[in-house]
Write a protein that holds these residues in place. Structure first.
Motif, mmCIF file in Angstrom:
data_model
loop_
_atom_site.group_PDB
_atom_site.id
_atom_site.type_symbol
_atom_site.label_atom_id
_atom_site.label_comp_id
_atom_site.label_asym_id
_atom_site.label_seq_id
_atom_site.Cartn_x
_atom_site.Cartn_y
_atom_site.Cartn_z
ATOM 1 N N THR A 46 0.845 -1.192 0.000
ATOM 2 C CA THR A 46 0.000 0.000 0.000
ATOM 3 C C THR A 46 0.881 1.242 0.000
ATOM 4 O O THR A 46 2.101 1.153 0.118
ATOM 5 N N GLY A 47 0.256 2.379 -0.101
ATOM 6 C CA GLY A 47 0.999 3.636 -0.110
ATOM 7 C C GLY A 47 1.750 3.896 1.181
ATOM 8 O O GLY A 47 2.800 4.541 1.180
ATOM 9 N N THR A 48 1.229 3.384 2.283
ATOM 10 C CA THR A 48 1.886 3.587 3.576
ATOM 11 C C THR A 48 2.901 2.497 3.884
ATOM 12 O O THR A 48 3.516 2.511 4.957
ATOM 13 N N GLY A 49 3.064 1.522 2.968
ATOM 14 C CA GLY A 49 4.080 0.492 3.168
ATOM 15 C C GLY A 49 3.576 -0.793 3.791
ATOM 16 O O GLY A 49 4.354 -1.704 4.036
ATOM 17 N N LYS A 50 2.268 -0.875 4.049
ATOM 18 C CA LYS A 50 1.709 -2.114 4.601
ATOM 19 C C LYS A 50 1.509 -3.122 3.477
ATOM 20 O O LYS A 50 1.468 -2.757 2.301
ATOM 21 N N LEU A 51 1.363 -4.403 3.847
ATOM 22 C CA LEU A 51 1.147 -5.449 2.855
ATOM 23 C C LEU A 51 -0.330 -5.812 2.795
ATOM 24 O O LEU A 51 -0.946 -6.101 3.818
ATOM 25 N N LYS A 52 -0.872 -5.802 1.587
ATOM 26 C CA LYS A 52 -2.283 -6.105 1.371
ATOM 27 C C LYS A 52 -2.389 -7.506 0.791
ATOM 28 O O LYS A 52 -1.577 -7.909 -0.038
ATOM 29 N N ARG A 53 -3.406 -8.262 1.233
ATOM 30 C CA ARG A 53 -3.618 -9.619 0.745
ATOM 31 C C ARG A 53 -5.103 -9.880 0.597
ATOM 32 O O ARG A 53 -5.925 -9.187 1.201
ATOM 33 N N LEU A 86 -15.506 -12.308 2.348
ATOM 34 C CA LEU A 86 -14.237 -12.865 1.878
ATOM 35 C C LEU A 86 -13.742 -12.202 0.593
ATOM 36 O O LEU A 86 -12.596 -12.389 0.205
ATOM 37 N N ARG A 87 -14.611 -11.434 -0.069
ATOM 38 C CA ARG A 87 -14.207 -10.766 -1.311
ATOM 39 C C ARG A 87 -13.186 -9.666 -1.073
ATOM 40 O O ARG A 87 -12.372 -9.384 -1.927
ATOM 41 N N HIS A 88 -13.258 -9.024 0.072
ATOM 42 C CA HIS A 88 -12.470 -7.818 0.309
ATOM 43 C C HIS A 88 -11.043 -8.149 0.728
ATOM 44 O O HIS A 88 -10.791 -9.133 1.406
ATOM 45 N N ALA A 89 -10.136 -7.291 0.328
ATOM 46 C CA ALA A 89 -8.732 -7.432 0.727
ATOM 47 C C ALA A 89 -8.566 -6.995 2.182
ATOM 48 O O ALA A 89 -9.406 -6.273 2.727
ATOM 49 N N THR A 90 -7.475 -7.449 2.779
ATOM 50 C CA THR A 90 -7.176 -7.077 4.158
ATOM 51 C C THR A 90 -5.673 -6.903 4.291
ATOM 52 O O THR A 90 -4.922 -7.232 3.376
ATOM 53 N N MET A 91 -5.236 -6.396 5.426
ATOM 54 C CA MET A 91 -3.809 -6.201 5.658
ATOM 55 C C MET A 91 -3.192 -7.469 6.239
ATOM 56 O O MET A 91 -3.833 -8.212 6.979
ATOM 57 N N ASN A 105 3.521 -11.480 10.726
ATOM 58 C CA ASN A 105 4.087 -12.060 9.512
ATOM 59 C C ASN A 105 4.871 -11.074 8.660
ATOM 60 O O ASN A 105 5.553 -11.473 7.724
ATOM 61 N N VAL A 106 4.798 -9.794 8.985
ATOM 62 C CA VAL A 106 5.369 -8.767 8.115
ATOM 63 C C VAL A 106 6.881 -8.917 7.980
ATOM 64 O O VAL A 106 7.431 -8.774 6.881
#
Length: 65
Positions: free
Chosen positions: A17-24, A44-49, A54-55
């Protein structure tokens, strides 16, 4: 020093993401969907961080993300 290799299977599953988080995307939406409620499938359709625990490992296998 040799180049670091990106884990290609992880690169296809995670975006930054723009702030550096990982989206899945969420799991459990590929098959056996008739026993799952419409509300559950809809959520379940929507993405989450990616979880904070695990980062560190994800950054290691995705060095150029």
């Amino acid at each position: 020093m040799p180049k670091m290799k990106t884990n290609k299977s992880a690169a296809k599953r995670f975006k930054k993401t723009g702030t550096g988080k990982l989206k899945r995307m969420k799991a459990f939406k590929s098959h056996i969907l008739n026993k799952k409620s419409a509300k559950r499938k809809r959520n379940l359709r929507h993405a989450t961080m990616t979880d904070a625990t695990n980062v560190k490992n994800m950054k290691k296998i995705l060095p150029y993300l």
